[in-house]
Design a protein around this motif. Structure first.
Motif, mmCIF file in Angstrom:
data_model
loop_
_atom_site.group_PDB
_atom_site.id
_atom_site.type_symbol
_atom_site.label_atom_id
_atom_site.label_comp_id
_atom_site.label_asym_id
_atom_site.label_seq_id
_atom_site.Cartn_x
_atom_site.Cartn_y
_atom_site.Cartn_z
ATOM 1 N N ALA A 183 7.089 -6.740 -4.516
ATOM 2 C CA ALA A 183 8.251 -6.265 -3.747
ATOM 3 C C ALA A 183 8.253 -4.738 -3.681
ATOM 4 N N ALA A 184 7.860 -4.075 -4.758
ATOM 5 C CA ALA A 184 7.847 -2.611 -4.781
ATOM 6 C C ALA A 184 6.750 -2.064 -3.857
ATOM 7 N N LEU A 185 5.635 -2.760 -3.784
ATOM 8 C CA LEU A 185 4.535 -2.268 -2.951
ATOM 9 C C LEU A 185 4.865 -2.314 -1.459
ATOM 10 N N VAL A 186 5.682 -3.240 -1.059
ATOM 11 C CA VAL A 186 6.031 -3.347 0.359
ATOM 12 C C VAL A 186 7.346 -2.667 0.695
ATOM 13 N N ASP A 187 8.063 -2.164 -0.300
ATOM 14 C CA ASP A 187 9.332 -1.488 -0.069
ATOM 15 C C ASP A 187 9.063 -0.100 0.501
ATOM 16 N N PRO A 188 9.550 0.221 1.720
ATOM 17 C CA PRO A 188 9.278 1.534 2.313
ATOM 18 C C PRO A 188 9.892 2.698 1.540
ATOM 19 N N ALA A 189 10.961 2.456 0.812
ATOM 20 C CA ALA A 189 11.593 3.537 0.052
ATOM 21 C C ALA A 189 10.707 3.974 -1.120
ATOM 22 N N LEU A 190 9.911 3.072 -1.645
ATOM 23 C CA LEU A 190 9.054 3.386 -2.787
ATOM 24 C C LEU A 190 7.620 3.711 -2.385
ATOM 25 N N ALA A 191 7.297 3.514 -1.139
ATOM 26 C CA ALA A 191 5.929 3.763 -0.689
ATOM 27 C C ALA A 191 5.658 5.266 -0.613
ATOM 28 N N LEU A 192 4.412 5.642 -0.843
ATOM 29 C CA LEU A 192 4.018 7.044 -0.720
ATOM 30 C C LEU A 192 4.033 7.454 0.751
ATOM 31 N N PRO A 193 4.405 8.674 1.027
ATOM 32 C CA PRO A 193 4.391 9.112 2.430
ATOM 33 C C PRO A 193 2.956 9.178 2.951
ATOM 34 N N LYS A 194 2.781 8.824 4.193
ATOM 35 C CA LYS A 194 1.448 8.822 4.793
ATOM 36 C C LYS A 194 1.034 10.223 5.220
ATOM 37 N N HIS A 195 2.001 11.086 5.468
ATOM 38 C CA HIS A 195 1.705 12.441 5.921
ATOM 39 C C HIS A 195 2.351 13.434 4.970
ATOM 40 N N ARG A 196 1.572 14.379 4.517
ATOM 41 C CA ARG A 196 2.119 15.430 3.653
ATOM 42 C C ARG A 196 2.166 16.721 4.464
#
Length: 109
Positions: free
Chosen positions: A24-37
């Motif tokens: 659940a954490a891996l698919v949660d967008p709030a916990l995902a790493l940003p794709k662009h820095r």
């Protein structure tokens, strides 16, 4: 031995719960790493790490280019001086040859 079996069942159930929470954490967008820095972020993080490595290399390259140019100027000046000496020597030799082979000289002999 009953307690050990119960403990193993609890461990298995808790491992399943942990695995579900992880999925659940891996698919949660709030916990995902940003794709662009942002670029500023990358410079702020990597700049202090890379600058001490890159700056001496760049400074050494600048110094080497300066040394190469100075050496080239000295070499060209030396070659110009040699060419000027050779031109003077050729003029003196030509004048001496003309003096040795002048018609007045040949008549005197």
């Amino acid at each position: 031995d009953d307690d050990a079996g119960l403990a193993n069942a609890d461990v298995a159930r808790l491992a399943g719960v942990a695995r579900a929470a992880l999925d659940a954490a891996l698919v949660d967008p709030a916990l995902a790493l940003p794709k662009h820095r942002p670029t500023e972020h990358l410079v702020a993080i990597y700049g202090p790490l890379i600058a001490p490595l890159v700056l001496p290399v760049l400074w050494g390259e600048v110094q080497e280019i300066r040394r190469y140019r100075r050496k080239g100027r000295k070499r060209r000046a030396r070659l110009d001086a040699l060419a000027a000496d050779a031109a003077v020597a050729a003029a003196v030799a030509a004048q001496a040859t003309r003096a040795l082979l002048s018609p007045a000289d040949t008549l005197r002999r």
